[in-house]
Design a protein around this motif. Sequence first.
Motif, PDB file in Angstrom:
ATOM      1  N   GLY A  64      40.636 -30.880  29.943  1.00 26.67           N
ATOM      2  CA  GLY A  64      39.182 -31.017  29.899  1.00 26.67           C
ATOM      3  C   GLY A  64      38.488 -29.901  30.667  1.00 26.67           C
ATOM      4  N   THR A  65      39.034 -29.565  31.837  1.00 26.29           N
ATOM      5  CA  THR A  65      38.473 -28.477  32.639  1.00 26.29           C
ATOM      6  C   THR A  65      38.588 -27.153  31.892  1.00 26.29           C
ATOM      7  OG1 THR A  65      39.022 -29.634  34.683  1.00 26.29           O
ATOM      8  CG2 THR A  65      38.669 -27.255  34.846  1.00 26.29           C
ATOM      9  N   ASP A  66      39.762 -26.898  31.295  1.00 23.91           N
ATOM     10  CA  ASP A  66      39.967 -25.668  30.531  1.00 23.91           C
ATOM     11  C   ASP A  66      39.027 -25.606  29.325  1.00 23.91           C
ATOM     12  OD1 ASP A  66      41.943 -24.970  32.312  1.00 23.91           O
ATOM     13  OD2 ASP A  66      43.598 -25.533  30.973  1.00 23.91           O
ATOM     14  N   ARG A  67      38.884 -26.730  28.635  1.00 24.87           N
ATOM     15  CA  ARG A  67      38.009 -26.781  27.454  1.00 24.87           C
ATOM     16  C   ARG A  67      36.562 -26.507  27.864  1.00 24.87           C
ATOM     17  NH1 ARG A  67      40.153 -30.801  25.318  1.00 24.87           N
ATOM     18  NH2 ARG A  67      39.026 -32.407  26.427  1.00 24.87           N
ATOM     19  N   ALA A  68      36.123 -27.084  28.982  1.00 22.35           N
ATOM     20  CA  ALA A  68      34.754 -26.864  29.463  1.00 22.35           C
ATOM     21  C   ALA A  68      34.539 -25.402  29.836  1.00 22.35           C
ATOM     22  CB  ALA A  68      34.458 -27.776  30.654  1.00 22.35           C
ATOM     23  N   ALA A  69      35.527 -24.778  30.475  1.00 23.06           N
ATOM     24  CA  ALA A  69      35.414 -23.366  30.846  1.00 23.06           C
ATOM     25  C   ALA A  69      35.336 -22.485  29.602  1.00 23.06           C
ATOM     26  CB  ALA A  69      36.601 -22.946  31.719  1.00 23.06           C
ATOM     27  N   PHE A  70      36.159 -22.772  28.598  1.00 25.49           N
ATOM     28  CA  PHE A  70      36.140 -22.001  27.355  1.00 25.49           C
ATOM     29  C   PHE A  70      34.799 -22.174  26.643  1.00 25.49           C
ATOM     30  CE2 PHE A  70      37.086 -21.827  22.715  1.00 25.49           C
ATOM     31  CZ  PHE A  70      37.329 -20.460  22.636  1.00 25.49           C
ATOM     32  N   THR A  71      34.301 -23.403  26.598  1.00 24.14           N
ATOM     33  CA  THR A  71      33.022 -23.672  25.948  1.00 24.14           C
ATOM     34  C   THR A  71      31.884 -22.926  26.641  1.00 24.14           C
ATOM     35  OG1 THR A  71      33.781 -25.829  25.190  1.00 24.14           O
ATOM     36  CG2 THR A  71      31.397 -25.504  25.290  1.00 24.14           C
ATOM     37  N   ALA A  72      31.870 -22.958  27.966  1.00 26.68           N
ATOM     38  CA  ALA A  72      30.833 -22.248  28.731  1.00 26.68           C
ATOM     39  C   ALA A  72      30.921 -20.752  28.491  1.00 26.68           C
ATOM     40  CB  ALA A  72      30.966 -22.568  30.223  1.00 26.68           C
ATOM     41  N   TRP A  73      32.141 -20.204  28.481  1.00 21.03           N
ATOM     42  CA  TRP A  73      32.321 -18.775  28.233  1.00 21.03           C
ATOM     43  C   TRP A  73      31.834 -18.419  26.833  1.00 21.03           C
ATOM     44  CZ3 TRP A  73      35.296 -16.146  24.628  1.00 21.03           C
ATOM     45  CH2 TRP A  73      35.388 -14.776  24.805  1.00 21.03           C
ATOM     46  N   CYS A  74      32.172 -19.227  25.836  1.00 24.05           N
ATOM     47  CA  CYS A  74      31.725 -18.977  24.461  1.00 24.05           C
ATOM     48  C   CYS A  74      30.205 -18.962  24.385  1.00 24.05           C
ATOM     49  CB  CYS A  74      32.287 -20.021  23.498  1.00 24.05           C
ATOM     50  SG  CYS A  74      34.025 -19.760  23.076  1.00 24.05           S
ATOM     51  N   GLU A  75      29.553 -19.873  25.095  1.00 29.52           N
ATOM     52  CA  GLU A  75      28.093 -19.903  25.083  1.00 29.52           C
ATOM     53  C   GLU A  75      27.510 -18.625  25.675  1.00 29.52           C
ATOM     54  OE1 GLU A  75      26.947 -23.547  27.016  1.00 29.52           O
ATOM     55  OE2 GLU A  75      27.701 -24.766  25.351  1.00 29.52           O
ATOM     56  N   THR A  76      28.073 -18.149  26.796  1.00 35.90           N
ATOM     57  CA  THR A  76      27.545 -16.924  27.411  1.00 35.90           C
ATOM     58  C   THR A  76      27.834 -15.695  26.555  1.00 35.90           C
ATOM     59  OG1 THR A  76      29.520 -16.500  28.747  1.00 35.90           O
ATOM     60  CG2 THR A  76      27.790 -17.843  29.748  1.00 35.90           C
ATOM     61  N   ALA A  86      40.394 -15.607  15.838  1.00 33.15           N
ATOM     62  CA  ALA A  86      41.475 -14.925  16.573  1.00 33.15           C
ATOM     63  C   ALA A  86      40.881 -13.914  17.547  1.00 33.15           C
ATOM     64  CB  ALA A  86      42.426 -14.246  15.595  1.00 33.15           C
ATOM     65  N   GLU A  87      39.795 -13.265  17.149  1.00 34.11           N
ATOM     66  CA  GLU A  87      39.155 -12.274  18.019  1.00 34.11           C
ATOM     67  C   GLU A  87      38.547 -12.943  19.252  1.00 34.11           C
ATOM     68  OE1 GLU A  87      39.439 -10.723  13.912  1.00 34.11           O
ATOM     69  OE2 GLU A  87      38.702 -12.604  14.741  1.00 34.11           O
ATOM     70  N   THR A  88      37.944 -14.126  19.055  1.00 37.70           N
ATOM     71  CA  THR A  88      37.395 -14.863  20.198  1.00 37.70           C
ATOM     72  C   THR A  88      38.515 -15.251  21.159  1.00 37.70           C
ATOM     73  OG1 THR A  88      35.443 -15.666  19.047  1.00 37.70           O
ATOM     74  CG2 THR A  88      36.223 -17.011  20.888  1.00 37.70           C
ATOM     75  N   MET A  89      39.641 -15.715  20.617  1.00 42.32           N
ATOM     76  CA  MET A  89      40.762 -16.096  21.479  1.00 42.32           C
ATOM     77  C   MET A  89      41.316 -14.886  22.234  1.00 42.32           C
ATOM     78  SD  MET A  89      40.712 -19.269  21.239  1.00 42.32           S
ATOM     79  CE  MET A  89      42.030 -19.507  22.385  1.00 42.32           C
ATOM     80  N   ALA A  90      41.403 -13.735  21.571  1.00 44.57           N
ATOM     81  CA  ALA A  90      41.893 -12.519  22.242  1.00 44.57           C
ATOM     82  C   ALA A  90      40.951 -12.117  23.374  1.00 44.57           C
ATOM     83  CB  ALA A  90      42.045 -11.384  21.232  1.00 44.57           C
ATOM     84  N   GLU A  91      39.635 -12.181  23.127  1.00 43.02           N
ATOM     85  CA  GLU A  91      38.665 -11.851  24.172  1.00 43.02           C
ATOM     86  C   GLU A  91      38.730 -12.850  25.331  1.00 43.02           C
ATOM     87  OE1 GLU A  91      36.706  -9.233  24.606  1.00 43.02           O
ATOM     88  OE2 GLU A  91      37.331  -8.295  22.731  1.00 43.02           O
ATOM     89  N   TRP A  92      38.931 -14.128  25.030  1.00 42.58           N
ATOM     90  CA  TRP A  92      39.053 -15.160  26.066  1.00 42.58           C
ATOM     91  C   TRP A  92      40.271 -14.888  26.943  1.00 42.58           C
ATOM     92  CZ3 TRP A  92      37.163 -18.553  29.157  1.00 42.58           C
ATOM     93  CH2 TRP A  92      37.916 -19.604  29.670  1.00 42.58           C
ATOM     94  N   ILE A  93      41.381 -14.549  26.324  1.00 41.28           N
ATOM     95  CA  ILE A  93      42.606 -14.265  27.097  1.00 41.28           C
ATOM     96  C   ILE A  93      42.409 -13.036  27.979  1.00 41.28           C
ATOM     97  CG2 ILE A  93      45.040 -13.609  26.878  1.00 41.28           C
ATOM     98  CD1 ILE A  93      45.119 -16.082  25.213  1.00 41.28           C
ATOM     99  N   ARG A  94      41.761 -12.000  27.428  1.00 36.67           N
ATOM    100  CA  ARG A  94      41.481 -10.825  28.250  1.00 36.67           C
ATOM    101  C   ARG A  94      40.581 -11.220  29.414  1.00 36.67           C
ATOM    102  NH1 ARG A  94      37.683  -8.207  30.016  1.00 36.67           N
ATOM    103  NH2 ARG A  94      36.257  -9.246  28.607  1.00 36.67           N
ATOM    104  N   HIS A  95      39.581 -12.036  29.156  1.00 38.72           N
ATOM    105  CA  HIS A  95      38.688 -12.517  30.210  1.00 38.72           C
ATOM    106  C   HIS A  95      39.485 -13.222  31.312  1.00 38.72           C
ATOM    107  CE1 HIS A  95      35.375 -14.655  32.162  1.00 38.72           C
ATOM    108  NE2 HIS A  95      36.064 -15.765  31.972  1.00 38.72           N
ATOM    109  N   LEU A  96      40.427 -14.067  30.918  1.00 39.21           N
ATOM    110  CA  LEU A  96      41.237 -14.782  31.899  1.00 39.21           C
ATOM    111  C   LEU A  96      42.091 -13.839  32.741  1.00 39.21           C
ATOM    112  CD1 LEU A  96      42.472 -17.859  29.833  1.00 39.21           C
ATOM    113  CD2 LEU A  96      40.694 -17.826  31.606  1.00 39.21           C
ATOM    114  N   THR A  97      42.545 -12.742  32.159  1.00 43.62           N
ATOM    115  CA  THR A  97      43.429 -11.834  32.893  1.00 43.62           C
ATOM    116  C   THR A  97      42.693 -10.905  33.842  1.00 43.62           C
ATOM    117  OG1 THR A  97      43.437 -10.150  31.153  1.00 43.62           O
ATOM    118  CG2 THR A  97      45.158 -11.849  31.054  1.00 43.62           C
ATOM    119  N   VAL A  98      41.386 -10.732  33.669  1.00 40.46           N
ATOM    120  CA  VAL A  98      40.652  -9.800  34.530  1.00 40.46           C
ATOM    121  C   VAL A  98      39.655 -10.492  35.451  1.00 40.46           C
ATOM    122  CG1 VAL A  98      40.912  -7.888  32.913  1.00 40.46           C
ATOM    123  CG2 VAL A  98      38.863  -9.307  32.809  1.00 40.46           C
ATOM    124  N   THR A  99      39.428 -11.773  35.255  1.00 41.42           N
ATOM    125  CA  THR A  99      38.443 -12.496  36.054  1.00 41.42           C
ATOM    126  C   THR A  99      39.122 -13.163  37.245  1.00 41.42           C
ATOM    127  OG1 THR A  99      37.175 -12.927  34.049  1.00 41.42           O
ATOM    128  CG2 THR A  99      36.679 -14.296  35.968  1.00 41.42           C
TER     129      THR A  99
END
Length: 115
Positions: A64-76, A86-99
Amino acid sequence: MGGTARQLAVITAAADVLDAELVDDAGAAGASVVVHTDRDRHLSPETVAAIEASVADSTRRAYGTDRAAFTAWCETESRTTVPASAETMAEWIRHLTVTPRPRTGRRPSSAPCPR
């Protein structure tokens, strides 16, 4: 149509645009369309309980915490959450690795250092 079934093949889909075409499906000639009834879509209370019991509460909270974080990131980022591309997922993973992590303030240890 000469006995050949035609199916709709979705090529690309965006928020307001759908690109699709009819394609021949020789293998489906004469096949009937299956329509699910309400009974087909029903889960018994016992099955629902078994599914709910199959995941630990801590795992459910973490998801639930992960889903909420992904949803918030998608909104921003003005991205569609579900279904995510697939492109959104790739950008999300990159975001996780640099944040930096909120709890530690550090980037994940497996992330490459920027040069």
